[in-house]
Design an enzyme around this catalytic site. Sequence first.
Site, PDB file in Angstrom:
ATOM      1  N   ASP A  11       2.199   0.947  13.919  1.00  0.00           N
ATOM      2  CA  ASP A  11       1.666   0.365  12.591  1.00  0.00           C
ATOM      3  C   ASP A  11       2.078   1.427  11.834  1.00  0.00           C
ATOM      4  OD1 ASP A  11       0.859  -1.333  10.484  1.00  0.00           O
ATOM      5  OD2 ASP A  11      -1.197   0.011  10.696  1.00  0.00           O
ATOM      6  N   LEU A  12       2.354   1.393  10.332  1.00  0.00           N
ATOM      7  CA  LEU A  12       2.576   2.204   9.470  1.00  0.00           C
ATOM      8  C   LEU A  12       1.417   2.577   8.785  1.00  0.00           C
ATOM      9  CD1 LEU A  12       4.839   4.117   8.070  1.00  0.00           C
ATOM     10  CD2 LEU A  12       5.179   2.101   6.385  1.00  0.00           C
ATOM     11  N   ASP A  13       0.726   1.824   7.832  1.00  0.00           N
ATOM     12  CA  ASP A  13      -0.221   2.319   6.944  1.00  0.00           C
ATOM     13  C   ASP A  13      -1.329   2.534   7.633  1.00  0.00           C
ATOM     14  OD1 ASP A  13       1.138   1.727   4.334  1.00  0.00           O
ATOM     15  OD2 ASP A  13       0.923  -0.213   5.003  1.00  0.00           O
ATOM     16  N   THR A  19      -1.501   5.723   3.861  1.00  0.00           N
ATOM     17  CA  THR A  19      -1.445   4.784   2.711  1.00  0.00           C
ATOM     18  C   THR A  19      -2.337   3.931   2.603  1.00  0.00           C
ATOM     19  OG1 THR A  19      -0.023   3.788   4.201  1.00  0.00           O
ATOM     20  CG2 THR A  19       0.920   5.175   2.309  1.00  0.00           C
ATOM     21  N   TRP A  27      -6.136  -2.664  -4.482  1.00  0.00           N
ATOM     22  CA  TRP A  27      -6.714  -4.054  -4.650  1.00  0.00           C
ATOM     23  C   TRP A  27      -8.156  -3.979  -5.256  1.00  0.00           C
ATOM     24  CZ3 TRP A  27      -3.926  -7.778  -3.534  1.00  0.00           C
ATOM     25  CH2 TRP A  27      -3.124  -8.006  -2.481  1.00  0.00           C
ATOM     26  N   LEU A  46      -8.738  -6.527   5.015  1.00  0.00           N
ATOM     27  CA  LEU A  46      -7.566  -6.698   4.461  1.00  0.00           C
ATOM     28  C   LEU A  46      -6.363  -5.751   5.095  1.00  0.00           C
ATOM     29  CD1 LEU A  46      -8.901  -7.865   2.224  1.00  0.00           C
ATOM     30  CD2 LEU A  46      -7.678  -6.739   0.473  1.00  0.00           C
ATOM     31  N   LYS A  47      -6.923  -4.784   5.901  1.00  0.00           N
ATOM     32  CA  LYS A  47      -6.031  -3.724   6.726  1.00  0.00           C
ATOM     33  C   LYS A  47      -5.191  -4.704   7.536  1.00  0.00           C
ATOM     34  CE  LYS A  47      -8.462   0.512   6.829  1.00  0.00           C
ATOM     35  NZ  LYS A  47      -9.266   1.335   7.351  1.00  0.00           N
ATOM     36  N   VAL A  49      -2.908  -6.860   6.975  1.00  0.00           N
ATOM     37  CA  VAL A  49      -2.919  -8.170   6.548  1.00  0.00           C
ATOM     38  C   VAL A  49      -1.517  -8.301   5.594  1.00  0.00           C
ATOM     39  CG1 VAL A  49      -4.055 -10.276   5.521  1.00  0.00           C
ATOM     40  CG2 VAL A  49      -5.070  -9.055   7.123  1.00  0.00           C
ATOM     41  N   SER A  50      -0.721  -9.191   5.459  1.00  0.00           N
ATOM     42  CA  SER A  50       0.277  -9.294   4.356  1.00  0.00           C
ATOM     43  C   SER A  50      -0.233  -9.293   3.224  1.00  0.00           C
ATOM     44  CB  SER A  50       1.050 -10.550   4.618  1.00  0.00           C
ATOM     45  OG  SER A  50       0.264 -11.773   4.362  1.00  0.00           O
ATOM     46  N   SER A  54      -3.832 -11.163   2.000  1.00  0.00           N
ATOM     47  CA  SER A  54      -4.874 -10.001   1.603  1.00  0.00           C
ATOM     48  C   SER A  54      -5.126 -10.714   0.049  1.00  0.00           C
ATOM     49  CB  SER A  54      -4.161  -8.749   1.181  1.00  0.00           C
ATOM     50  OG  SER A  54      -3.724  -8.184   2.369  1.00  0.00           O
ATOM     51  N   LYS A  78      -0.775  -5.661  -8.379  1.00  0.00           N
ATOM     52  CA  LYS A  78      -1.204  -4.775  -7.310  1.00  0.00           C
ATOM     53  C   LYS A  78      -0.277  -3.931  -6.705  1.00  0.00           C
ATOM     54  CE  LYS A  78      -1.974  -3.649  -2.909  1.00  0.00           C
ATOM     55  NZ  LYS A  78      -1.141  -3.436  -1.581  1.00  0.00           N
ATOM     56  N   SER A 116       5.148  -2.996  11.121  1.00  0.00           N
ATOM     57  CA  SER A 116       4.312  -3.147   9.763  1.00  0.00           C
ATOM     58  C   SER A 116       4.362  -4.349   8.923  1.00  0.00           C
ATOM     59  CB  SER A 116       4.989  -1.831   9.003  1.00  0.00           C
ATOM     60  OG  SER A 116       4.272  -2.129   7.658  1.00  0.00           O
ATOM     61  N   ALA A 117       3.499  -4.833   8.478  1.00  0.00           N
ATOM     62  CA  ALA A 117       3.498  -5.954   7.605  1.00  0.00           C
ATOM     63  C   ALA A 117       4.192  -5.768   6.098  1.00  0.00           C
ATOM     64  CB  ALA A 117       2.136  -6.712   7.580  1.00  0.00           C
ATOM     65  N   SER A 118       4.273  -4.294   5.986  1.00  0.00           N
ATOM     66  CA  SER A 118       4.584  -4.119   4.559  1.00  0.00           C
ATOM     67  C   SER A 118       6.131  -4.037   4.224  1.00  0.00           C
ATOM     68  CB  SER A 118       4.194  -2.733   4.224  1.00  0.00           C
ATOM     69  OG  SER A 118       4.607  -2.127   3.029  1.00  0.00           O
ATOM     70  N   LYS A 119       6.181  -4.691   2.960  1.00  0.00           N
ATOM     71  CA  LYS A 119       7.439  -4.814   2.551  1.00  0.00           C
ATOM     72  C   LYS A 119       7.941  -3.421   1.750  1.00  0.00           C
ATOM     73  CE  LYS A 119       7.794  -9.763   1.600  1.00  0.00           C
ATOM     74  NZ  LYS A 119       6.869 -10.611   1.196  1.00  0.00           N
ATOM     75  N   LYS A 147      -0.048 -10.808  10.654  1.00  0.00           N
ATOM     76  CA  LYS A 147      -0.821 -10.495  11.513  1.00  0.00           C
ATOM     77  C   LYS A 147      -2.217 -11.164  11.636  1.00  0.00           C
ATOM     78  CE  LYS A 147       1.075  -5.632  11.800  1.00  0.00           C
ATOM     79  NZ  LYS A 147       0.879  -4.277  11.823  1.00  0.00           N
ATOM     80  N   GLU A 171      -2.538   0.717  16.229  1.00  0.00           N
ATOM     81  CA  GLU A 171      -2.775  -0.071  15.095  1.00  0.00           C
ATOM     82  C   GLU A 171      -4.324   0.616  14.698  1.00  0.00           C
ATOM     83  OE1 GLU A 171      -2.590  -2.334  12.873  1.00  0.00           O
ATOM     84  OE2 GLU A 171      -0.784  -3.138  13.353  1.00  0.00           O
ATOM     85  N   ASP A 172      -4.397   0.558  13.319  1.00  0.00           N
ATOM     86  CA  ASP A 172      -5.778   0.770  12.729  1.00  0.00           C
ATOM     87  C   ASP A 172      -6.294  -0.371  12.047  1.00  0.00           C
ATOM     88  OD1 ASP A 172      -4.186   0.474  10.700  1.00  0.00           O
ATOM     89  OD2 ASP A 172      -5.431   1.598   9.261  1.00  0.00           O
TER      90      ASP A 172
END
Length: 223
Positions: A11-13, A19, A27, A46-47, A49-50, A54, A78, A116-119, A147, A171-172
């Site tokens: 996972d990234l964030d 981040t 948020w 929210l962690k 989660v898209s 979120s 946001k 990662s879910a992040s764009k 996720k 994963e965190d």
Amino acid sequence: MSHNIKGIIFDLDGVLVDTARYHFQAWRQLAESLGFSFTEEENERLKGVSRRASLEILLSMGKLTLSEDEKESAMASKNKNYVEMIGKMTPEGILPGALDLLKELKQSGIKTALGSASKNAPLILERTGLARYLDAVVDGNRTSRAKPDPEVFLLGAGDLKLEPGECLVFEDAAAGIEAAQNAGMKTAGIGRKNQLNRADILFPNLQGVTWSVLSKKLSDLPR
Ligand code: G6P
Ligand code: MG
């Protein structure tokens, strides 16, 4: 004793880069602008989660209903704040231990992917220089299901040409551990036991996490 893990999906964030706190700040700013408060404790949900999911969780916490247009503009606002924060990132934003582990995995022939879910993952990978340590990148621009759906990790395993059972996921987020388990993968949580009690292995962070430490822990897990 041995194990059959041949690839690691990160996972990234909050795992590779620092981040998660920027997401929280952005948020919280949005919540305050909508007239309610938002705590770090609440942010756990929210962690991982898209962006859209979120927002839905945040709105339910604030007991607020928005129209589709208002939701779009809330997400845009946001994200604008968030991108402003990550746009200033440098390699120093890489979390302690992450680079050492990625380098060691490369030398050891263990494949690595981002899940990662992040764009915004491409911008973060570019700002931090992490891209060159990853054999595959799956981010929110390639996925359509948030996720705990396993989509992101299954795509990662596919890119690495590995079976799900040959992958370990770092994963965190509770939703991320669940996603990896739904994919049939082994899981390593980064964080605290009370938040990630379902992870197979748990570390407070990546500092001192080496392939031999991981191999030992993986070998000790029930098959
Ligand atoms: C990650 C983070 C979440 C974030 C999601 C989408 O999973 O843990 O906090 O909401 O990515 O990120 P994005 O950058 O696309 O808004
Ligand atoms: Mg995360």
